[in-house]
Design a protein around this motif. Structure first.
Motif, PDB file in Angstrom:
ATOM      1  N   ALA A   1       0.996  -1.116  -0.054  1.00 22.15           N
ATOM      2  CA  ALA A   1      -0.034  -0.112   0.111  1.00 22.15           C
ATOM      3  C   ALA A   1       0.972   1.157  -0.217  1.00 22.15           C
ATOM      4  O   ALA A   1       0.748   2.244  -0.615  1.00 22.15           O
ATOM      5  CB  ALA A   1      -0.912  -0.014   1.084  1.00 22.15           C
ATOM      6  N   HIS A   2       2.013   1.295   0.873  1.00 22.53           N
ATOM      7  CA  HIS A   2       2.751   2.503   0.863  1.00 22.53           C
ATOM      8  C   HIS A   2       3.469   2.608  -0.436  1.00 22.53           C
ATOM      9  O   HIS A   2       3.596   3.713  -1.072  1.00 22.53           O
ATOM     10  CB  HIS A   2       3.591   2.396   1.997  1.00 22.53           C
ATOM     11  CG  HIS A   2       2.869   2.833   3.211  1.00 22.53           C
ATOM     12  ND1 HIS A   2       2.725   4.311   3.658  1.00 22.53           N
ATOM     13  CD2 HIS A   2       2.456   1.926   4.288  1.00 22.53           C
ATOM     14  CE1 HIS A   2       1.858   4.327   4.773  1.00 22.53           C
ATOM     15  NE2 HIS A   2       2.031   2.777   5.191  1.00 22.53           N
ATOM     16  N   TYR A   3       3.964   1.465  -0.910  1.00 18.32           N
ATOM     17  CA  TYR A   3       4.651   1.502  -2.237  1.00 18.32           C
ATOM     18  C   TYR A   3       3.868   2.189  -3.325  1.00 18.32           C
ATOM     19  O   TYR A   3       4.255   3.082  -4.088  1.00 18.32           O
ATOM     20  CB  TYR A   3       5.206   0.134  -2.704  1.00 18.32           C
ATOM     21  CG  TYR A   3       6.083   0.499  -3.976  1.00 18.32           C
ATOM     22  CD1 TYR A   3       7.458   0.838  -4.163  1.00 18.32           C
ATOM     23  CD2 TYR A   3       5.428   0.010  -5.145  1.00 18.32           C
ATOM     24  CE1 TYR A   3       8.186   1.111  -5.376  1.00 18.32           C
ATOM     25  CE2 TYR A   3       6.202   0.162  -6.462  1.00 18.32           C
ATOM     26  CZ  TYR A   3       7.393   0.572  -6.281  1.00 18.32           C
ATOM     27  OH  TYR A   3       8.036   0.793  -7.601  1.00 18.32           O
ATOM     28  N   ARG A   4       2.535   1.781  -3.529  1.00 21.21           N
ATOM     29  CA  ARG A   4       1.722   2.357  -4.420  1.00 21.21           C
ATOM     30  C   ARG A   4       1.451   3.653  -4.254  1.00 21.21           C
ATOM     31  O   ARG A   4       1.278   4.502  -5.140  1.00 21.21           O
ATOM     32  CB  ARG A   4       0.424   1.541  -4.588  1.00 21.21           C
ATOM     33  CG  ARG A   4       0.594   0.026  -5.076  1.00 21.21           C
ATOM     34  CD  ARG A   4       1.236  -0.063  -6.419  1.00 21.21           C
ATOM     35  NE  ARG A   4       0.948  -1.605  -6.911  1.00 21.21           N
ATOM     36  CZ  ARG A   4       2.051  -2.073  -7.794  1.00 21.21           C
ATOM     37  NH1 ARG A   4       2.908  -1.319  -8.260  1.00 21.21           N
ATOM     38  NH2 ARG A   4       1.830  -3.363  -8.200  1.00 21.21           N
ATOM     39  N   ALA A   5       1.206   4.154  -3.035  1.00 18.16           N
ATOM     40  CA  ALA A   5       1.036   5.415  -2.908  1.00 18.16           C
ATOM     41  C   ALA A   5       2.187   6.244  -3.023  1.00 18.16           C
ATOM     42  O   ALA A   5       2.033   7.664  -3.745  1.00 18.16           O
ATOM     43  CB  ALA A   5       0.846   5.720  -1.228  1.00 18.16           C
ATOM     44  N   LEU A   6       3.366   5.809  -2.973  1.00 22.15           N
ATOM     45  CA  LEU A   6       4.839   6.476  -3.233  1.00 22.15           C
ATOM     46  C   LEU A   6       4.726   6.588  -4.910  1.00 22.15           C
ATOM     47  O   LEU A   6       5.240   7.543  -5.181  1.00 22.15           O
ATOM     48  CB  LEU A   6       5.917   5.667  -2.626  1.00 22.15           C
ATOM     49  CG  LEU A   6       6.083   6.043  -1.170  1.00 22.15           C
ATOM     50  CD1 LEU A   6       7.069   5.067  -0.584  1.00 22.15           C
ATOM     51  CD2 LEU A   6       6.516   7.456  -0.953  1.00 22.15           C
ATOM     52  N   GLU A   7       4.287   5.757  -5.421  1.00 22.38           N
ATOM     53  CA  GLU A   7       4.276   5.746  -7.117  1.00 22.38           C
ATOM     54  C   GLU A   7       3.257   6.843  -7.353  1.00 22.38           C
ATOM     55  O   GLU A   7       3.516   7.641  -8.353  1.00 22.38           O
ATOM     56  CB  GLU A   7       3.723   4.360  -7.642  1.00 22.38           C
ATOM     57  CG  GLU A   7       4.742   3.378  -7.676  1.00 22.38           C
ATOM     58  CD  GLU A   7       4.313   2.104  -8.350  1.00 22.38           C
ATOM     59  OE1 GLU A   7       4.984   1.423  -9.095  1.00 22.38           O
ATOM     60  OE2 GLU A   7       3.201   1.515  -8.009  1.00 22.38           O
ATOM     61  N   THR A   8       2.145   6.822  -6.941  1.00 23.11           N
ATOM     62  CA  THR A   8       1.173   8.048  -7.288  1.00 23.11           C
ATOM     63  C   THR A   8       1.692   9.325  -6.856  1.00 23.11           C
ATOM     64  O   THR A   8       1.860  10.126  -7.632  1.00 23.11           O
ATOM     65  CB  THR A   8      -0.138   7.911  -6.626  1.00 23.11           C
ATOM     66  OG1 THR A   8      -0.595   6.039  -6.739  1.00 23.11           O
ATOM     67  CG2 THR A   8      -1.150   8.780  -6.942  1.00 23.11           C
TER      68      THR A   8
END
Length: 122
Positions: free
Chosen positions: A92-99
């Protein structure tokens, strides 16, 4: 342009330590394990062998110091894998960082493409 994402983000790797890191491949593997319930199916969907997928899961689990993925043995009908709460948090945090990264670089990527007129480049 084939192979170049429209947002300009081709690779984001987040390193918390020398062993605890996640990038697009590891994140995709975690997401596919969550989706399929299987390390083998996740690896197959990514075009990698079970051995390679299992090795990445082992590296993730060891690198973060706690399991991100738990698996049970038992063949097609009984075995499986799932993300632990730690695995869900990392993904979840990785995907948020990508966004956030895409949003942060969008203007500069567009400016560079316009400056160098990349519309005609192959």
């Amino acid at each position: 342009m084939a192979g170049v994402p429209p947002d300009g983000l081709t690779h984001l790797r987040i390193s918390l330590s020398e062993t605890a890191y996640v990038g697009p491949g590891r994140a995709d593997l975690l997401a596919l394990i969550a989706q399929t319930g299987s390390i083998a199916a996740a690896g197959k969907a990514m075009g990698m062998s079970y051995k390679r997928a299992w090795g990445l899961v082992q590296a993730l689990n060891a690198g973060f110091g706690r399991p991100l993925v738990e698996s049970t043995r038992g063949g097609a009908s009984q075995g499986g894998a799932h993300l632990t709460p730690a695995g869900e948090t990392v993904l979840a945090h990785y995907r948020a960082l990508e966004t956030k990264t895409r949003e942060a670089i969008a203007g500069d990527v567009a400016a560079l493409r316009a400056y160098f007129d990349m519309s005609e480049q192959k």
